[in-house]
Structure formats: C-alpha cells, structure tokens
Design an enzyme around this catalytic site. Structure first.
Site, PDB file in Angstrom:
ATOM      1  N   TYR A  53       0.905  -1.189   0.046  1.00 29.57           N
ATOM      2  CA  TYR A  53      -0.106  -0.007  -0.048  1.00 29.57           C
ATOM      3  C   TYR A  53       0.882   1.300  -0.075  1.00 29.57           C
ATOM      4  O   TYR A  53       0.526   2.336  -0.642  1.00 29.57           O
ATOM      5  CB  TYR A  53      -0.926  -0.104   1.243  1.00 29.57           C
ATOM      6  CG  TYR A  53      -1.767  -0.972   1.301  1.00 29.57           C
ATOM      7  CD1 TYR A  53      -2.457  -1.775   0.220  1.00 29.57           C
ATOM      8  CD2 TYR A  53      -1.982  -1.751   2.615  1.00 29.57           C
ATOM      9  CE1 TYR A  53      -3.303  -2.953   0.355  1.00 29.57           C
ATOM     10  CE2 TYR A  53      -2.879  -2.930   2.656  1.00 29.57           C
ATOM     11  CZ  TYR A  53      -3.552  -3.625   1.536  1.00 29.57           C
ATOM     12  OH  TYR A  53      -4.327  -4.474   1.483  1.00 29.57           O
ATOM     13  N   GLU A  73       2.805  14.098  -9.263  1.00 31.85           N
ATOM     14  CA  GLU A  73       3.057  15.367  -8.489  1.00 31.85           C
ATOM     15  C   GLU A  73       4.586  15.820  -9.126  1.00 31.85           C
ATOM     16  O   GLU A  73       5.514  15.362  -9.071  1.00 31.85           O
ATOM     17  CB  GLU A  73       3.349  15.289  -7.054  1.00 31.85           C
ATOM     18  CG  GLU A  73       2.012  15.126  -6.171  1.00 31.85           C
ATOM     19  CD  GLU A  73       1.074  16.129  -6.513  1.00 31.85           C
ATOM     20  OE1 GLU A  73       1.747  17.389  -6.444  1.00 31.85           O
ATOM     21  OE2 GLU A  73      -0.147  16.135  -6.731  1.00 31.85           O
ATOM     22  N   GLU A 110       6.917  16.321   1.241  1.00 31.01           N
ATOM     23  CA  GLU A 110       6.103  16.638  -0.228  1.00 31.01           C
ATOM     24  C   GLU A 110       4.991  15.459  -0.304  1.00 31.01           C
ATOM     25  O   GLU A 110       4.047  15.918  -0.758  1.00 31.01           O
ATOM     26  CB  GLU A 110       7.182  16.532  -1.328  1.00 31.01           C
ATOM     27  CG  GLU A 110       6.801  16.516  -2.632  1.00 31.01           C
ATOM     28  CD  GLU A 110       6.192  18.152  -2.816  1.00 31.01           C
ATOM     29  OE1 GLU A 110       5.213  18.410  -3.245  1.00 31.01           O
ATOM     30  OE2 GLU A 110       6.913  18.951  -2.525  1.00 31.01           O
ATOM     31  N   GLU A 169      -3.533  18.230   0.478  1.00 35.26           N
ATOM     32  CA  GLU A 169      -4.107  18.748  -0.622  1.00 35.26           C
ATOM     33  C   GLU A 169      -5.115  17.863  -1.029  1.00 35.26           C
ATOM     34  O   GLU A 169      -6.241  18.621  -1.358  1.00 35.26           O
ATOM     35  CB  GLU A 169      -2.947  19.324  -1.679  1.00 35.26           C
ATOM     36  CG  GLU A 169      -2.153  20.334  -1.254  1.00 35.26           C
ATOM     37  CD  GLU A 169      -1.329  20.584  -2.364  1.00 35.26           C
ATOM     38  OE1 GLU A 169      -1.184  20.025  -3.577  1.00 35.26           O
ATOM     39  OE2 GLU A 169      -0.569  21.768  -2.282  1.00 35.26           O
ATOM     40  N   GLU A 184     -14.843  23.118  -3.845  1.00 36.68           N
ATOM     41  CA  GLU A 184     -14.820  24.383  -4.142  1.00 36.68           C
ATOM     42  C   GLU A 184     -13.732  25.331  -3.357  1.00 36.68           C
ATOM     43  O   GLU A 184     -13.401  24.827  -2.423  1.00 36.68           O
ATOM     44  CB  GLU A 184     -16.352  25.017  -4.053  1.00 36.68           C
ATOM     45  CG  GLU A 184     -16.609  25.258  -2.593  1.00 36.68           C
ATOM     46  CD  GLU A 184     -17.341  24.080  -1.811  1.00 36.68           C
ATOM     47  OE1 GLU A 184     -17.527  23.938  -0.628  1.00 36.68           O
ATOM     48  OE2 GLU A 184     -17.307  22.866  -2.466  1.00 36.68           O
ATOM     49  N   LYS A 185     -13.477  26.300  -3.951  1.00 38.17           N
ATOM     50  CA  LYS A 185     -12.669  27.427  -3.280  1.00 38.17           C
ATOM     51  C   LYS A 185     -12.888  27.840  -1.886  1.00 38.17           C
ATOM     52  O   LYS A 185     -14.572  28.255  -1.960  1.00 38.17           O
ATOM     53  CB  LYS A 185     -12.365  28.639  -4.255  1.00 38.17           C
ATOM     54  CG  LYS A 185     -11.576  28.087  -5.421  1.00 38.17           C
ATOM     55  CD  LYS A 185     -11.013  29.395  -6.257  1.00 38.17           C
ATOM     56  CE  LYS A 185     -10.363  28.664  -7.820  1.00 38.17           C
ATOM     57  NZ  LYS A 185      -9.398  29.758  -7.904  1.00 38.17           N
ATOM     58  N   HIS A 186     -12.255  27.982  -1.204  1.00 46.68           N
ATOM     59  CA  HIS A 186     -12.602  28.190   0.233  1.00 46.68           C
ATOM     60  C   HIS A 186     -11.429  28.824   0.927  1.00 46.68           C
ATOM     61  O   HIS A 186     -10.173  28.185   0.787  1.00 46.68           O
ATOM     62  CB  HIS A 186     -13.056  27.124   0.866  1.00 46.68           C
ATOM     63  CG  HIS A 186     -13.520  27.569   2.421  1.00 46.68           C
ATOM     64  ND1 HIS A 186     -12.997  27.544   3.323  1.00 46.68           N
ATOM     65  CD2 HIS A 186     -14.990  27.674   2.800  1.00 46.68           C
ATOM     66  CE1 HIS A 186     -13.879  28.063   4.354  1.00 46.68           C
ATOM     67  NE2 HIS A 186     -15.003  28.185   3.876  1.00 46.68           N
ATOM     68  N   ASP A 243      -1.458  26.244   1.864  1.00 43.81           N
ATOM     69  CA  ASP A 243      -0.316  27.081   1.714  1.00 43.81           C
ATOM     70  C   ASP A 243       0.503  26.654   3.018  1.00 43.81           C
ATOM     71  O   ASP A 243       1.960  26.716   2.827  1.00 43.81           O
ATOM     72  CB  ASP A 243      -0.804  28.483   1.857  1.00 43.81           C
ATOM     73  CG  ASP A 243      -1.461  29.229   0.632  1.00 43.81           C
ATOM     74  OD1 ASP A 243      -1.573  28.395  -0.497  1.00 43.81           O
ATOM     75  OD2 ASP A 243      -2.056  30.203   0.727  1.00 43.81           O
TER      76      ASP A 243
END
Length: 130
Positions: free
Chosen positions: A15, A27, A68, A75, A84-86, A94
């Site tokens: 896994y 990524e 990373e 994320e 949705e953006k929030h 960030d």
C-alpha cells in the site's frame, strides 16, 4: 484495546509503494525533488562523502520527500472535503506547502555546507593542474 488489521503486515509495504507511485506519477514537485536528490547522491559518490555526511544528506532527502508526500496528502484531503474554493482550505494548503519549502531550503543549506567544501577543493585541484 488493539485493533486487528484485516491484512498481513507485509501488505502495508504494498500500500505504501502504491501511494509513493501515485505521488511520483502525479506530482511534478516530487519528481523535481527526486532529480535534485539524485544529483546530490551522484555528487556525494564523486566527492567520497564520509559516513556522517551521508547520514545527514539522507536525512535531508528523506525529510523533503516525506514532507512533499504529506503535503500532497493534505491537498488531496482538502480537495475531497471542500472541492470548491474556500479561504480556510487555501490557508491549510499554503501552510503545508510552506513546510515543504522550509525543509527544501534547510536541505539546500545542508547540501551547501556538506558539498560546498568538497566542490571547492575539486575546483581548486582542477584550476591548480592547469
């Protein structure tokens, strides 16, 4: 008291490999860090680093790649919870990215401190032999 796992312990490695493979394939930053790590390892081989120098280099590489991977996980979790953006989600993402930046900058400083003198000595030998 202890939860029993429904799979043998060695499947955890399968896994984990699947997760790392997914991070590697999806990524770009993870692949970038792997390329830099490979260059540092090649330089370390050429400069014949000491055991302690190798230990510090590998700790720095592991820290960056591990963070990373955690950043990618944070994320992904944020995107599932709040597609949705929030504003709060942006701040969380960030901060996770900031942790990777701290590790990357620290690792770069470690690289300069360890590889810098070796590179300087090599450069002086090359210049001196001409």
């Amino acid at each position: 008291m202890f939860r029993r796992h429904s799979h043998p312990w060695w499947k955890s490695f399968i896994y984990a490999y699947a997760g790392l493979r997914r991070v590697f394939l999806r990524e770009r930053n993870f692949r970038f860090h792997l390329v830099v790590a490979t260059m540092v390892i090649v330089a370390g081989i050429l400069f014949r680093l000491t055991f302690i120098e190798w230990a510090i280099i590998f700790l720095a590489i592991g820290l960056v790649l591990g963070l990373e991977t955690v950043n990618t996980s944070v994320e992904a979790i944020c995107d599932v919870i709040k597609p949705e953006k929030h504003g709060s989600v942006r701040r969380i993402k960030d901060m996770a990215a900031g942790a990777v930046m701290i590790a990357s900058l620290t690792s770069a400083m470690v690289g300069v401190v360890i590889l810098g003198p070796h590179a300087w000595n090599w450069f002086m030998r090359v210049i001196g032999s001409k």
